[in-house]
Motif scaffolding. Structure first.
Motif, PDB file in Angstrom:
ATOM      1  N   ARG A   1      19.131  13.117   4.522  1.00 51.21           N
ATOM      2  CA  ARG A   1      20.412  12.869   3.871  1.00 51.21           C
ATOM      3  C   ARG A   1      20.287  12.585   2.384  1.00 51.21           C
ATOM      4  O   ARG A   1      21.288  12.502   1.682  1.00 51.21           O
ATOM      5  N   MET A   2      19.038  12.399   1.901  1.00 51.26           N
ATOM      6  CA  MET A   2      18.853  12.148   0.474  1.00 51.26           C
ATOM      7  C   MET A   2      18.588  13.447  -0.286  1.00 51.26           C
ATOM      8  O   MET A   2      19.066  13.624  -1.401  1.00 51.26           O
ATOM      9  N   GLY A   3      17.817  14.336   0.316  1.00 51.14           N
ATOM     10  CA  GLY A   3      17.544  15.618  -0.325  1.00 51.14           C
ATOM     11  C   GLY A   3      16.775  15.487  -1.629  1.00 51.14           C
ATOM     12  O   GLY A   3      17.037  16.233  -2.577  1.00 51.14           O
ATOM     13  N   LEU A   4      15.840  14.555  -1.680  1.00 49.60           N
ATOM     14  CA  LEU A   4      15.079  14.348  -2.917  1.00 49.60           C
ATOM     15  C   LEU A   4      14.168  15.536  -3.178  1.00 49.60           C
ATOM     16  O   LEU A   4      13.520  16.062  -2.275  1.00 49.60           O
ATOM     17  N   GLN A   5      14.092  15.932  -4.430  1.00 49.94           N
ATOM     18  CA  GLN A   5      13.212  17.006  -4.839  1.00 49.94           C
ATOM     19  C   GLN A   5      11.797  16.466  -5.067  1.00 49.94           C
ATOM     20  O   GLN A   5      11.584  15.249  -5.126  1.00 49.94           O
ATOM     21  N   PRO A   6      10.778  17.350  -5.183  1.00 53.81           N
ATOM     22  CA  PRO A   6       9.381  16.895  -5.265  1.00 53.81           C
ATOM     23  C   PRO A   6       9.126  15.837  -6.336  1.00 53.81           C
ATOM     24  O   PRO A   6       8.373  14.887  -6.096  1.00 53.81           O
ATOM     25  N   GLU A   7       9.754  15.961  -7.507  1.00 51.90           N
ATOM     26  CA  GLU A   7       9.517  14.977  -8.574  1.00 51.90           C
ATOM     27  C   GLU A   7       9.978  13.582  -8.152  1.00 51.90           C
ATOM     28  O   GLU A   7       9.276  12.588  -8.386  1.00 51.90           O
ATOM     29  N   ALA A   8      11.143  13.508  -7.521  1.00 49.30           N
ATOM     30  CA  ALA A   8      11.664  12.216  -7.088  1.00 49.30           C
ATOM     31  C   ALA A   8      10.841  11.649  -5.934  1.00 49.30           C
ATOM     32  O   ALA A   8      10.566  10.442  -5.875  1.00 49.30           O
ATOM     33  N   LEU A   9      10.433  12.506  -4.995  1.00 51.60           N
ATOM     34  CA  LEU A   9       9.611  12.044  -3.881  1.00 51.60           C
ATOM     35  C   LEU A   9       8.281  11.483  -4.381  1.00 51.60           C
ATOM     36  O   LEU A   9       7.835  10.410  -3.937  1.00 51.60           O
ATOM     37  N   ASP A  10       7.645  12.200  -5.304  1.00 49.60           N
ATOM     38  CA  ASP A  10       6.362  11.716  -5.829  1.00 49.60           C
ATOM     39  C   ASP A  10       6.527  10.426  -6.618  1.00 49.60           C
ATOM     40  O   ASP A  10       5.633   9.565  -6.621  1.00 49.60           O
ATOM     41  N   LEU A  11       7.663  10.273  -7.293  1.00 49.40           N
ATOM     42  CA  LEU A  11       7.918   9.032  -8.019  1.00 49.40           C
ATOM     43  C   LEU A  11       7.974   7.848  -7.049  1.00 49.40           C
ATOM     44  O   LEU A  11       7.369   6.795  -7.296  1.00 49.40           O
ATOM     45  N   VAL A  12       8.674   8.024  -5.928  1.00 55.37           N
ATOM     46  CA  VAL A  12       8.758   6.948  -4.941  1.00 55.37           C
ATOM     47  C   VAL A  12       7.384   6.675  -4.328  1.00 55.37           C
ATOM     48  O   VAL A  12       6.972   5.516  -4.160  1.00 55.37           O
ATOM     49  N   VAL A  13       6.645   7.739  -3.997  1.00 55.13           N
ATOM     50  CA  VAL A  13       5.317   7.578  -3.390  1.00 55.13           C
ATOM     51  C   VAL A  13       4.381   6.824  -4.338  1.00 55.13           C
ATOM     52  O   VAL A  13       3.670   5.893  -3.923  1.00 55.13           O
ATOM     53  N   ARG A  14       4.392   7.175  -5.603  1.00 55.65           N
ATOM     54  CA  ARG A  14       3.501   6.529  -6.571  1.00 55.65           C
ATOM     55  C   ARG A  14       3.892   5.067  -6.798  1.00 55.65           C
ATOM     56  O   ARG A  14       3.030   4.195  -6.941  1.00 55.65           O
ATOM     57  N   CYS A  15       5.198   4.810  -6.817  1.00 52.76           N
ATOM     58  CA  CYS A  15       5.636   3.419  -6.980  1.00 52.76           C
ATOM     59  C   CYS A  15       5.297   2.586  -5.740  1.00 52.76           C
ATOM     60  O   CYS A  15       4.894   1.420  -5.853  1.00 52.76           O
ATOM     61  N   TYR A  16       5.434   3.185  -4.575  1.00 55.63           N
ATOM     62  CA  TYR A  16       5.069   2.467  -3.354  1.00 55.63           C
ATOM     63  C   TYR A  16       3.575   2.154  -3.347  1.00 55.63           C
ATOM     64  O   TYR A  16       3.153   1.040  -2.977  1.00 55.63           O
ATOM     65  N   ALA A  17       2.772   3.140  -3.729  1.00 57.40           N
ATOM     66  CA  ALA A  17       1.329   2.916  -3.773  1.00 57.40           C
ATOM     67  C   ALA A  17       0.980   1.807  -4.765  1.00 57.40           C
ATOM     68  O   ALA A  17       0.133   0.948  -4.492  1.00 57.40           O
ATOM     69  N   ARG A  18       1.647   1.809  -5.899  1.00 55.73           N
ATOM     70  CA  ARG A  18       1.379   0.780  -6.924  1.00 55.73           C
ATOM     71  C   ARG A  18       1.774  -0.608  -6.428  1.00 55.73           C
ATOM     72  O   ARG A  18       1.055  -1.585  -6.640  1.00 55.73           O
ATOM     73  N   TRP A  19       2.914  -0.705  -5.745  1.00 56.27           N
ATOM     74  CA  TRP A  19       3.395  -1.998  -5.239  1.00 56.27           C
ATOM     75  C   TRP A  19       2.528  -2.514  -4.103  1.00 56.27           C
ATOM     76  O   TRP A  19       2.249  -3.719  -3.996  1.00 56.27           O
ATOM     77  N   SER A  20       2.084  -1.607  -3.213  1.00 57.54           N
ATOM     78  CA  SER A  20       1.306  -2.020  -2.039  1.00 57.54           C
ATOM     79  C   SER A  20      -0.195  -2.069  -2.308  1.00 57.54           C
ATOM     80  O   SER A  20      -0.981  -2.171  -1.365  1.00 57.54           O
ATOM     81  N   ALA A  21      -0.597  -1.995  -3.583  1.00 66.11           N
ATOM     82  CA  ALA A  21      -2.004  -2.078  -3.994  1.00 66.11           C
ATOM     83  C   ALA A  21      -2.843  -0.991  -3.346  1.00 66.11           C
ATOM     84  O   ALA A  21      -3.960  -1.229  -2.870  1.00 66.11           O
ATOM     85  N   ARG A  22      -2.293   0.218  -3.318  1.00 64.32           N
ATOM     86  CA  ARG A  22      -3.017   1.353  -2.765  1.00 64.32           C
ATOM     87  C   ARG A  22      -3.317   2.360  -3.863  1.00 64.32           C
ATOM     88  O   ARG A  22      -2.650   2.396  -4.893  1.00 64.32           O
ATOM     89  N   THR A  23      -4.330   3.165  -3.607  1.00 65.82           N
ATOM     90  CA  THR A  23      -4.719   4.187  -4.567  1.00 65.82           C
ATOM     91  C   THR A  23      -4.861   5.519  -3.853  1.00 65.82           C
ATOM     92  O   THR A  23      -5.043   5.578  -2.634  1.00 65.82           O
ATOM     93  N   PHE A  24      -4.774   6.600  -4.604  1.00 67.70           N
ATOM     94  CA  PHE A  24      -4.856   7.940  -4.034  1.00 67.70           C
ATOM     95  C   PHE A  24      -6.313   8.375  -3.939  1.00 67.70           C
ATOM     96  O   PHE A  24      -7.069   8.281  -4.918  1.00 67.70           O
ATOM     97  N   VAL A  25      -6.685   8.888  -2.768  1.00 70.32           N
ATOM     98  CA  VAL A  25      -8.063   9.285  -2.525  1.00 70.32           C
ATOM     99  C   VAL A  25      -8.091  10.652  -1.857  1.00 70.32           C
ATOM    100  O   VAL A  25      -7.322  10.927  -0.936  1.00 70.32           O
ATOM    101  N   SER A  26      -9.002  11.496  -2.341  1.00 68.80           N
ATOM    102  CA  SER A  26      -9.265  12.792  -1.726  1.00 68.80           C
ATOM    103  C   SER A  26     -10.719  12.787  -1.283  1.00 68.80           C
ATOM    104  O   SER A  26     -11.625  12.833  -2.116  1.00 68.80           O
ATOM    105  N   GLY A  27     -10.922  12.715   0.030  1.00 72.07           N
ATOM    106  CA  GLY A  27     -12.284  12.523   0.518  1.00 72.07           C
ATOM    107  C   GLY A  27     -12.726  11.112   0.199  1.00 72.07           C
ATOM    108  O   GLY A  27     -12.126  10.136   0.619  1.00 72.07           O
ATOM    109  N   ASP A  28     -13.773  10.978  -0.615  1.00 73.74           N
ATOM    110  CA  ASP A  28     -14.197   9.650  -1.077  1.00 73.74           C
ATOM    111  C   ASP A  28     -14.061   9.517  -2.583  1.00 73.74           C
ATOM    112  O   ASP A  28     -14.619   8.603  -3.195  1.00 73.74           O
TER     113      ASP A  28
END
Length: 550
Positions: A445-472
């Motif tokens: 029902r939100m229909g967020l485009q990739p830029e908006a989705l990635d913005l939320v994902v990155r902010c969530y990761a920053r708030w929850s003290a998580r980082t992005f990892v590919s493999g190790d």
């Protein structure tokens, strides 16, 4: 009839062809004919002595004034509008009558002219069902502000809907003959608009189109397509459309036109071309009026539509429970700007109202500013008017921050907590980006485009003290490219503030490792780990050789 005479409706029609046959009154018809004759005589006199002040620059309103008292209308003050309609109807049949497009149209009768009917008869063979569809499609799309197309459909980007651009498709065709693929709004598009035409082959009508749409919804469950069904043209308007097809063919090119008027004298060839062009313009204008009625934008006028082939609901959304109102648009020119946003709002009712389009640069800046809020002791940063508007129209709309007059505050009890709750429900200690994206808008029902989705994902990761990892290895989002679904949000154990500061200083002094920012959070920790690993790898070989050299 008892009071005014006993003429039949058919005779009334003969007395005045455009008079409603249902009245059947000879006196009414004769009065109307006398009024029409007076106006025609006035136009003839104005053409004979065009420089007389009272007859110069003739308009519909001036024609009413010059024939004051002879024109009777149910509502006083509407005489000029009625006369304008009469003039346009006449002009669509008479090439020598020139009527402007103004609200109070200019009018000029050209006394000298050429008989056009023999010229039109030469091209009568080009009129056909397909040709009428093509001419009507081009006329309709031009009125709606859509570029001319070579086929029956065209992809169209609707710009700046709630700060986003939305790709869709406009299709013109016979709904009765369309299959499921033509009716369905495909993946990768946000909307589809199908416009049916106001006529069909003999034996078929709008109700056949409605049956096809109901069957599609029952069998497929629906799709986000808006179908615009018109009422059907009357026989007279259909005939006029056929004449427009002929005129467009004759006037298609100078060479084509010359071939149809070559039997005339040079002087009459010029007159004929001018009269044909004027007749084409007037017929286009008249058919556009009928189109507005057919598609439910204006009140039907007697004689323009087939009352037996009318439509009650012109706009049909092929998604059960969704509706769009015809009254949203005032005319064909505003239809797209009315109906497409209404369809998008029905589909994406919870989409944020962004004040500006999200670009890669803005997303990066917003993530940094969100990080400043998270890192601050009281979870707030000062915000002037400009910054406040920027954050309110983006992070605020996404439910990530709350903006006051002087500051931006972290908002934890909406989007962030909802995502964390869903992660816990899924028992996902190392969620992937694709999972978090689905959690953001599970119902679509939100229909967020990739830029908006990635913005939320990155902010969530920053708030929850998580980082992005590919493999190790640490993964850094790149501008202009969506984060791959397989990237993991890892939550490392953070060192104490004292340990972190000492490690950064030692790594810089001994190994030359530098970081763009020294804040103690998961992203910087993972970057620090990667940079130290690279530095040690570069120095490992020289270090192992050193003892032997010594």
């Amino acid at each position: 009839q008892d009071q005014h005479g006993t003429n039949s409706p058919e005779k009334c029609q003969r007395l005045r062809p455009d008079h409603p046959a249902r009245l059947g009154c000879s006196n009414c018809a004769q009065t109307a004919c006398r009024t029409d004759n007076r106006m025609v005589k006035t136009l003839i006199i104005a053409s004979l002595v065009p420089e007389v002040p009272s007859l110069k620059d003739m308009t519909a309103a001036k024609l009413v004034q010059l024939n004051h008292g002879s024109l009777r209308v149910p509502i006083p003050g509407t005489e000029a509008n009625l006369v304008a309609q009469k003039l346009r109807t006449w002009a669509s049949q008479i090439g020598q009558l020139h009527v402007g497009q103004q609200a109070d149209p200019s009018v000029r009768l050209q006394l000298e002219g050429v008989e056009l009917e023999p010229i039109l008869e030469q091209a009568r063979h080009v009129d056909g069902h397909g040709a009428r569809q093509r001419v009507l499609r081009d006329l309709l799309f031009e009125a709606m502000g859509v570029d001319a197309i070579a086929d029956w459909g065209k992809d169209h980007k609707y710009k700046d809907w709630r700060g986003t651009d939305r790709m869709g498709h406009i299709r013109f065709g016979n709904v009765r003959k369309m299959g499921p693929e033509a009716l369905r709004c495909p993946e990768g598009q946000d909307w589809r608009l199908i416009v049916d035409y106001p006529f069909d082959e003999p034996g078929f009508g709008p109700h056949d189109d409605e049956e096809v749409l109901e069957k599609f919804k029952d069998e497929t469950g629906g799709t986000w397509t808006l179908v615009w069904l018109p009422s059907f043209f009357s026989h007279a308007i259909n005939q006029m459309l056929g004449e427009l097809v002929i005129l467009e063919h004759i006037l298609e090119s100078p060479g084509a036109t010359k071939g149809y008027v070559s039997h005339l004298s040079v002087e009459n060839q010029v007159r004929a071309q001018n009269d044909l062009a004027n007749l084409k313009t007037q017929k286009q204008s008249r058919i556009l009026q009928a189109l507005g009625q057919a598609y439910g934008l204006t009140q039907p006028k007697e004689g323009d539509l087939d009352t037996a082939q009318s439509v009650e609901k012109h706009l049909v959304v092929l998604k059960p429970g969704a509706n769009v109102q015809t009254a949203l648009a005032a005319n064909l020119a505003t239809a797209l700007d009315s109906y497409i946003p209404a369809l998008l709002e029905a589909r994406y009712a919870r989409h944020p109202r962004f004040t500006k389009k999200l670009t890669s640069k803005r997303v990066a800046e917003l993530v940094d500013k969100f990080g400043d809020i998270v890192d601050s002791d009281d979870k707030r940063v000062p915000a002037d008017k400009h910054l406040g508007e920027e954050l309110r129209g983006t992070l605020g709309e996404l439910g990530l921050v709350r903006v006051t007059e002087t500051a931006a505050h972290l908002l934890e009890d909406q989007t962030l907590q909802e995502l964390e709750k869903k992660r816990q429900q899924k028992s996902s200690e190392r969620p992937e980006v694709g999972e978090v994206r689905r959690w953001i808008d599970e119902g679509g029902r939100m229909g967020l485009q990739p830029e908006a989705l990635d913005l939320v994902v990155r902010c969530y990761a920053r708030w929850s003290a998580r980082t992005f990892v590919s493999g190790d290895q640490a993964f850094t989002p790149k501008a202009g490219a969506p984060i791959p679904d397989y990237i993991v949000l890892e939550k490392p154990d953070l060192p104490t503030e004292e340990e972190w500061v000492e490690a950064v200083v030692v790594a810089g002094t001994v190994l030359g490792v530098t970081l763009p920012g020294r804040a103690r959070h998961a992203d910087n920790l993972k970057r620090f780990e990667s940079e130290v690993g690279k530095a040690l790898k570069d120095k490992a070989s020289p270090c192992t050789k050193l003892p032997g050299l010594l």
